[in-house]
Design an enzyme around this catalytic site. Structure first.
Site, PDB file in Angstrom:
ATOM      1  N   HIS A 213       0.774  -1.200  -0.079  1.00 43.15           N
ATOM      2  CA  HIS A 213      -0.025  -0.048  -0.042  1.00 43.15           C
ATOM      3  C   HIS A 213       0.689   1.297   0.002  1.00 43.15           C
ATOM      4  CE1 HIS A 213      -3.260  -2.918   0.494  1.00 43.15           C
ATOM      5  NE2 HIS A 213      -3.892  -2.100  -0.119  1.00 43.15           N
ATOM      6  N   ARG A 320     -10.743   4.234  -1.452  1.00 44.70           N
ATOM      7  CA  ARG A 320     -10.252   3.329  -0.235  1.00 44.70           C
ATOM      8  C   ARG A 320     -10.476   4.215   0.809  1.00 44.70           C
ATOM      9  NH1 ARG A 320      -5.910   1.921  -4.124  1.00 44.70           N
ATOM     10  NH2 ARG A 320      -5.612  -0.359  -4.302  1.00 44.70           N
ATOM     11  N   ARG A 357     -15.576   1.719  -0.816  1.00 43.19           N
ATOM     12  CA  ARG A 357     -15.159   0.559  -0.326  1.00 43.19           C
ATOM     13  C   ARG A 357     -15.208   0.796   1.404  1.00 43.19           C
ATOM     14  NH1 ARG A 357      -9.555  -2.443  -1.546  1.00 43.19           N
ATOM     15  NH2 ARG A 357      -8.796  -0.969  -0.014  1.00 43.19           N
ATOM     16  N   GLU A 456     -11.242 -11.059  -4.329  1.00 42.67           N
ATOM     17  CA  GLU A 456      -9.684 -10.865  -4.103  1.00 42.67           C
ATOM     18  C   GLU A 456      -8.980 -12.118  -3.274  1.00 42.67           C
ATOM     19  OE1 GLU A 456      -8.826  -6.928  -2.313  1.00 42.67           O
ATOM     20  OE2 GLU A 456     -10.663  -7.241  -0.919  1.00 42.67           O
ATOM     21  N   ASN A 479      -4.503  -7.146  -6.767  1.00 43.70           N
ATOM     22  CA  ASN A 479      -3.460  -7.080  -5.732  1.00 43.70           C
ATOM     23  C   ASN A 479      -3.317  -8.063  -4.704  1.00 43.70           C
ATOM     24  OD1 ASN A 479      -2.988  -4.629  -7.093  1.00 43.70           O
ATOM     25  ND2 ASN A 479      -3.881  -3.319  -5.589  1.00 43.70           N
ATOM     26  N   ASP A 480      -4.491  -8.310  -4.253  1.00 44.41           N
ATOM     27  CA  ASP A 480      -4.564  -9.465  -3.185  1.00 44.41           C
ATOM     28  C   ASP A 480      -5.064 -10.719  -3.684  1.00 44.41           C
ATOM     29  OD1 ASP A 480      -4.118  -8.478  -0.717  1.00 44.41           O
ATOM     30  OD2 ASP A 480      -6.148  -7.243  -0.804  1.00 44.41           O
ATOM     31  N   ARG A 490       2.503  -9.307  -0.713  1.00 41.89           N
ATOM     32  CA  ARG A 490       2.776  -8.274  -1.664  1.00 41.89           C
ATOM     33  C   ARG A 490       3.488  -7.362  -1.110  1.00 41.89           C
ATOM     34  NH1 ARG A 490      -3.325  -5.804  -1.586  1.00 41.89           N
ATOM     35  NH2 ARG A 490      -2.387  -3.823  -2.188  1.00 41.89           N
ATOM     36  N   CYS A 527      -9.951  -3.244 -10.128  1.00 42.28           N
ATOM     37  CA  CYS A 527      -9.557  -1.895  -9.410  1.00 42.28           C
ATOM     38  C   CYS A 527      -8.238  -2.162  -8.853  1.00 42.28           C
ATOM     39  CB  CYS A 527     -10.576  -1.660  -8.527  1.00 42.28           C
ATOM     40  SG  CYS A 527     -10.648  -2.749  -6.936  1.00 42.28           S
TER      41      CYS A 527
HETATM   42  C1  PEP Z   1      -6.803  -4.926  -4.612  1.00 45.54           C
HETATM   43  O1  PEP Z   1      -6.267  -6.070  -3.565  1.00 45.54           O
HETATM   44  O2  PEP Z   1      -6.272  -5.196  -5.635  1.00 45.54           O
HETATM   45  C2  PEP Z   1      -7.122  -3.848  -4.254  1.00 45.54           C
HETATM   46  C3  PEP Z   1      -7.718  -3.187  -4.970  1.00 45.54           C
HETATM   47  O3  PEP Z   1      -7.236  -3.506  -2.669  1.00 45.54           O
HETATM   48  P1  PEP Z   1      -6.064  -3.239  -2.043  1.00 45.54           P
HETATM   49  O4  PEP Z   1      -4.858  -2.796  -2.886  1.00 45.54           O
HETATM   50  O5  PEP Z   1      -6.582  -1.697  -1.196  1.00 45.54           O
HETATM   51  O6  PEP Z   1      -5.917  -4.188  -1.123  1.00 45.54           O
HETATM   52 MG    MG Z   2      -7.152  -5.689  -1.711  1.00 43.40          MG
END
Ligand code: PEP
Ligand code: MG
Length: 590
Positions: A213, A320, A357, A456, A479-480, A490, A527
């Site tokens: 993040h 977020r 979210r 995710e 991402n997750d 990550r 996203c």
């Molecule tokens: C993701 O996991 O792709 C996502 C958009 O949420 P975050 O990156 O905030 O975990």
């Molecule tokens: Mg996520």
């Protein structure tokens, strides 16, 4: 001597500037430039802070004398003497004055900068006793900072990240301002956020993965950044000249004039490319075969809506909301504060939809920056996102009420992160109902919201029918999804090379989610960072994706790909990529 450090490329572009080293424990210290007329005032503030600590020590010494030698350990007396000596140290005082007068740093920033320099000298000392005096130095700095907190703090943040300096004149010519780049071991996402309007033109951190993040916030700031640079904060010294190549993930320290010239050229090329892309601002995102593509923005704070609109986003695909909850030492925002923030984002988007979210804290987004990830056994698999919300229903209902109320002011979509169980879906929906019922009871207005779930966790991607029964739309958090499918943290740079968006298993889960949602006529978007990576645009279009949400700064590059794409042709190629053992090998073939 020039040397380079390799890390992970996070946010594009080149930054050239002087290094500002900030210790992780000191990132919450204010960093801003003062005006030349304020120099004396800042020096006075430091002096008053120091004098207050000297007085405090003298008082302690008096008390010790009154208590008599029997009741006071000798070490305590010696320690106070050392602290007094350090407080009078010419290098500390002279250095702080230098940063204030020469570089126009505010007093706290000047103190921590000088502290970092002297701290390194202590680290290098052979004598163990002397080496350990670094701890004392940090203690007195902490006490001065504390004493200064009691004083008025005339913060005047500078709009620009640059300042003129004689060194810059030598290196870059006499009309150039000198940007500053931040080098730190670690920055939490909320620390990063406080630099958003700030003074830095680039970032380097020792730790962090590409989709950590901290990296995501750096990307949203649209300034060059490299994370996972391992020892950068030890190798780079305060005030060194540094080049950050955010495209290649390289940090070059103390560059020679030839290297500087080369990167200066690259920097200008990048700027030209951005100017060229700006021409696409008002062009609708429609593919060659006439498919309309929705390009949305990811935002962290309500005021980011402005950048989203400016970049031509057709709405916010991911707000977020957790950034409203972080870095507040446990005091969470109440309903009114949240309502005002969501309303601001909704009104800021001027009638375009805003996807809010629900709070997604935990893992590498601790609610408090003092709370370290290692406090938990396995933070990424622990109490984060919806799990955290469901563990505290009153807190969650407060957020839901605020979001529902904000929906009176424009179209709002409510998005729930990290769902994996039907029981979580049911509890969430029940709490949304409860929030509505309470608002009715309280006579407060609220609007209609579409309900969406993030996909995710692989489990969610494997039970899409259940999700689609309960939700109006899906948003794929790649991402997750990558992190949990491949079991790669990550945020951990040591396994970053295995974090692969093109892994066949990841692609199959993404493709299945898009296909299933579309077959049921429900909205589906991506996203995660994959949506903003222009090299992935064609593949995602080929897999049927028509809605992408990304940092505002990425929208035009993705739009350029959209305008060149023919989805009919891409669809069959994407199916080949999907069944290939090494999808990456086919990426260049389209
Ligand atoms: C993701 O996991 O792709 C996502 C958009 O949420 P975050 O990156 O905030 O975990
Ligand atoms: Mg996520």
């Amino acid at each position: 001597m020039t040397f380079s450090i390799h890390g992970l490329a996070v946010a594009r572009g080149i930054a050239i500037g002087r290094a500002v080293l900030v210790a992780s424990s000191r990132v919450d210290v204010a960093h801003y430039f003062i005006d030349a007329q304020q120099i004396q005032q800042e020096i006075e503030r430091i002096k008053r802070g120091r004098d207050a600590v000297v007085d405090e020590i003298h008082r302690l010494q008096d008390n010790i004398r009154l208590m008599g030698p029997k009741d006071t350990p000798q070490e305590l007396k010696a320690l106070l003497d050392v602290h007094l000596m350090l407080l009078q140290d010419e290098e500390l005082i002279g250095g702080v004055k230098f940063w204030i007068t020469d570089r126009l740093y505010n007093a706290e920033w000047a103190l921590t900068t000088q502290l970092e320099i002297i701290g390194r000298q202590f680290d290098e000392m052979e004598d163990e006793y002397l080496r350990e005096r670094k701890g004392d130095l940090e203690q007195i700095a902490e006490r001065i900072l504390r004493a200064m907190r009691g004083q008025a703090d005339p913060q005047i943040p500078l709009p620009k990240s640059t300042r003129k300096s004689p060194q810059a004149e030598l290196l870059l010519g006499d009309t150039v301002d000198v940007p500053l780049v931040l080098v730190a071991h670690e920055l939490s996402p909320s620390d990063m956020l406080q630099f958003k309007q700030g003074v830095f033109a680039g970032f380097v951190t020792d730790v962090g993965g590409k989709t950590s993040h901290t990296a995501i916030v750096a990307r949203s700031m649209d300034i060059p950044a490299v994370v996972g640079a391992r020892t950068a904060s030890q190798l780079v010294r305060q005030d060194d000249w540094v080049i950050i190549d955010g495209d290649a993930g390289v940090v070059i320290v103390d560059p020679s004039p030839i290297i500087l010239a080369e990167y200066g050229f690259k920097q200008r090329q990048g700027e030209l490319e951005r100017t060229r892309l700006m021409r696409l601002l008002n062009t609708p995102a429609i593919t060659l075969d006439g498919q309309k593509i929705e390009l949305l923005a990811n935002i962290e704070m309500p005021e980011d809506a402005e950048a989203a609109l400016k970049a031509g986003a057709l709405g916010v695909g991911l707000f977020r909301s957790e950034f409203l909850f972080m870095g507040r030492q446990g005091k969470l925002p109440d309903e009114e504060e949240q309502y005002r923030a969501y309303r601001r984002a909704v009104e800021g988007m001027q009638g375009l939809p805003v996807t809010i979210r629900t709070v997604d804290v935990g893992a590498d987004k601790p609610v408090n920056s003092s709370q370290k990830e290692d406090d938990y056994l396995n933070p990424a698999l622990g109490l984060r996102a919806i799990r955290w919300s469901l563990a505290d229903p009153p807190m969650f209902v407060t957020q839901l009420r605020a979001i529902l109320r904000a929906a009176v002011h424009g179209p709002v979509r409510l998005l729930v992160p990290m769902l994996a169980h039907l029981s979580e879906i049911k509890q969430t929906l029940a709490l949304v109902e409860q929030a509505r019922a309470e608002l009715l009871r309280d006579g407060l207005h609220f609007g209609h919201v579409e309900l969406g779930a993030m996909i995710e966790i692989p489990a969610a991607a494997l039970m899409l029918k259940t999700f689609l029964k309960h939700f109006d739309f899906l948003s794929i958090g790649t991402n997750d999804l990558i992190q949990y499918t491949l079991a790669i943290d990550r945020a951990d740079e040591s396994v970053a090379h295995l974090y692969d968006p093109l892994h066949p298993a990841v692609l199959q889960l993404v493709a299945a989610t898009i296909a299933e949602a579309r077959s049921q006529g429900k909205g589906v978007s991506v996203c995660g960072e994959m949506a903003g990576d222009a090299q992935m645009t064609r593949l995602l279009l080929g897999l049927g994706l028509r809605s992408f949400s990304m940092h505002p700064a990425q929208i035009l590059a993705v739009k350029q790909e959209v305008l060149r794409a023919d989805t009919a042709k891409l669809a069959s190629w994407a199916q080949d990529v999907l069944v290939h053992d090494e999808p990456a090998s086919l990426m260049a073939s389209r």
